[in-house]
Design an enzyme around this catalytic site. Structure first.
Site, PDB file in Angstrom:
ATOM      1  N   LYS A   9     -11.971   5.928  19.199  1.00 46.51           N
ATOM      2  CA  LYS A   9     -11.579   4.510  19.283  1.00 46.51           C
ATOM      3  C   LYS A   9     -10.794   4.068  18.045  1.00 46.51           C
ATOM      4  CE  LYS A   9     -15.802   2.901  19.655  1.00 46.51           C
ATOM      5  NZ  LYS A   9     -16.644   4.111  19.677  1.00 46.51           N
ATOM      6  N   ARG A  84     -20.642  -4.550  21.690  1.00 46.99           N
ATOM      7  CA  ARG A  84     -21.457  -3.343  21.641  1.00 46.99           C
ATOM      8  C   ARG A  84     -22.656  -3.451  22.577  1.00 46.99           C
ATOM      9  NH1 ARG A  84     -19.350  -0.343  17.365  1.00 46.99           N
ATOM     10  NH2 ARG A  84     -20.698   1.393  16.810  1.00 46.99           N
ATOM     11  N   ARG A 123     -15.661  14.618  10.953  1.00 49.52           N
ATOM     12  CA  ARG A 123     -14.831  13.436  10.674  1.00 49.52           C
ATOM     13  C   ARG A 123     -14.827  13.094   9.174  1.00 49.52           C
ATOM     14  NH1 ARG A 123     -15.726   7.963  14.043  1.00 49.52           N
ATOM     15  NH2 ARG A 123     -17.767   7.869  13.075  1.00 49.52           N
ATOM     16  N   ARG A 156     -18.573   9.650   6.447  1.00 48.64           N
ATOM     17  CA  ARG A 156     -19.397   8.447   6.574  1.00 48.64           C
ATOM     18  C   ARG A 156     -20.873   8.820   6.513  1.00 48.64           C
ATOM     19  NH1 ARG A 156     -17.167   5.068  11.666  1.00 48.64           N
ATOM     20  NH2 ARG A 156     -19.404   4.827  11.937  1.00 48.64           N
ATOM     21  N   ARG A 167     -27.378   7.040  16.934  1.00 47.14           N
ATOM     22  CA  ARG A 167     -26.241   6.226  17.387  1.00 47.14           C
ATOM     23  C   ARG A 167     -25.909   6.524  18.847  1.00 47.14           C
ATOM     24  NH1 ARG A 167     -22.020   7.952  13.386  1.00 47.14           N
ATOM     25  NH2 ARG A 167     -20.626   6.529  14.455  1.00 47.14           N
TER      26      ARG A 167
END
Ligand code: AMP
Length: 208
Positions: A9, A84, A123, A156, A167
């Site tokens: 996203k 969300r 990532r 992160r 998550r």
């Protein structure tokens, strides 16, 4: 833009918003910037982010209201990471009605579950320009600086294996119902998120 964490996203929202010259509103980026600045909001939000939980809806809605009424958003905006859950979606709809605005499309980026863990684990994010990279795709694996702006590349905190699991569970329970919600409003477009970054961008552009 909706989709499971790691669907792409943020990467796609950056490109699409630049292409149309509209504001890119990422609630995750806003929260991380508040955490970095150690503001009151940041200190509160950090407790949720580090556990992989959603920040309370009233906090998020205040952020969204002030972002939408900023001048930069007046020519249009792309939401990334918001709403969300269903409550946020309903509140968002009310804000848009009050402002006389309407959503054009809801883009759902669809990616295989197995791919997600791999993507989130590799990532890296630039602390300066917020560009997102996959460690696997960087030509030089020792690279520590953003190839675009020279900013430091970091992993992160919530991209660690245990938090990723939380998550994904939060996504299944809270966020996934948005897909039916927006489908029922004829706003949903499903985009295959597998393949190269450019391929996914082209699929999105083709449906806009
Ligand atoms: P993201 O960068 O979109 O993956 O978001 C990172 C984290 O920020 C999430 O795991 C939540 O803790 C928080 N967050 C971001 N957007 C929202 C939102 N719309 N509602 C609640 N929490 C959010």
């Amino acid at each position: 833009m909706v989709g499971v964490p790691g669907a792409g996203k943020g990467t796609q929202a950056k490109k699409i918003s630049q292409k149309f010259n509209i504001a890119h509103i990422s609630t995750g980026d806003i929260l991380r910037s508040e955490i970095k600045k150690e503001t009151l909001l940041g200190v509160e939000a950090d407790e949720y982010l580090k556990k992989g939980k959603l920040v309370p809806d009233d906090v998020i809605i205040e952020i969204i209201k002030s972002e939408i009424i900023r001048d930069e958003s007046m020519g249009g905006f792309l939401m990334d990471g918001f709403p969300r859950n269903l409550k946020q979606a309903v509140m968002f709809s009310n804000i848009l009605d009050e402002l006389g605005l309407k959503l054009d499309k809801v883009i759902n980026i669809v990616v295989d579950k197995n791919e997600i863990i791999k993507r989130l684990d590799s990532r890296r994010v630039c602390i300066n320009c917020k560009r997102i990279y996959s460690f696997d795709n960087l030509d030089d694996k020792n690279i520590v600086k953003c190839p675009h702006c020279g900013g430091k590349l970091i992993k992160r905190k919530d991209d660690s294996a245990d938090i990723i699991k939380k998550r994904l569970a939060v996504y299944e329970k809270e966020t996934k119902p948005l897909i039916n919600y927006y489908d029922g409003k004829n706003l949903l477009v499903n985009i295959d998120g597998m393949g190269t970054e450019q391929e996914v961008t082209e699929r999105i552009l083709n449906c806009l």
